[in-house]
Design an enzyme around this catalytic site. Structure first.
Site: not given
Length: 204
Positions: A93-96, A134, A162, A164
């Site tokens: 995941c590019e956020h976390h 995703q 996920h 996250c």
């Protein structure tokens, strides 16, 4: 716990200095800032392991899906649905920068050309081995196949879990996320329903 270079053994200090300017140096500093001792026995080789791990998990940046598919296209007169299902995928995941993982189902309706079956799975790998969300991953896989063989239709459905959401934040361990991209003939309800019924039978 801050680990100063003065307190480190000479060998460890040299190994740390060798990492300066690279990914291993960043990992070393991250461990230190989290309050751990990066020179501790169990952590001293962690920067090297993390670097190798991250390079593997983001190896898709160094692969060209168009070139991958170009070498596995075959002329055929078959025009019924081709479905490659249950393709395992693992991404970050590019956020976390936490993993998400699941399965992808990829059908298409050929118009004179088909793709070598293993290459469909490899396209999923190329895009999943990048920092992702995703939703974008789903679309990128479909567009790569569409551009490679101009099928009458192509679709992608991904179901993933996920970390996250499971390990942090709302901490819902049983949740999963489904995304879909339908192009061409798969926007037709009859074709779309045929595809969805096939993957539902498999899942039941």
């Amino acid at each position: 716990m801050q680990a100063s270079t003065e307190a480190m053994e000479p060998e460890l200090t040299a190994r740390h200095l060798d990492r300066e300017g690279g990914l291993q140096s960043l990992v070393w500093e991250l461990i230190d800032r989290l309050g751990e001792d990066p020179a501790r026995d169990g952590l001293v080789d962690t920067p090297d392991r993390v670097e190798r791990s991250l390079k593997s998990l983001t190896s898709g940046y160094h692969k060209n899906p168009a070139e991958l598919l170009r070498g596995a296209l075959f002329d055929v007169e078959y025009d019924e649905m081709v479905l490659v299902k249950d393709i395992e995928l693992y991404s970050l995941c590019e956020h976390h920068l936490l993993p998400f993982f699941g399965t992808a189902h990829v059908p298409y309706l050929p118009q004179g050309k088909v793709i070598g079956l293993s290459k469909v799975a490899r396209v999923v790998d190329v895009y999943s081995r990048r920092l992702q969300v995703q939703e974008r991953l789903t679309t990128e896989i479909a567009e790569a196949i569409e551009q490679a063989i101009n099928p009458a239709g192509v679709a992608v459905v991904i179901e993933a879990r996920h970390l996250c959401m499971m390990m942090r934040g709302v901490q819902k361990q049983e949740s999963s996320t489904m995304t879909s991209c339908m192009k061409g003939s798969f926007r037709n309800p009859e074709t779309r329903n045929e595809f969805l019924s096939l993957i539902q039978k498999q899942s039941s």
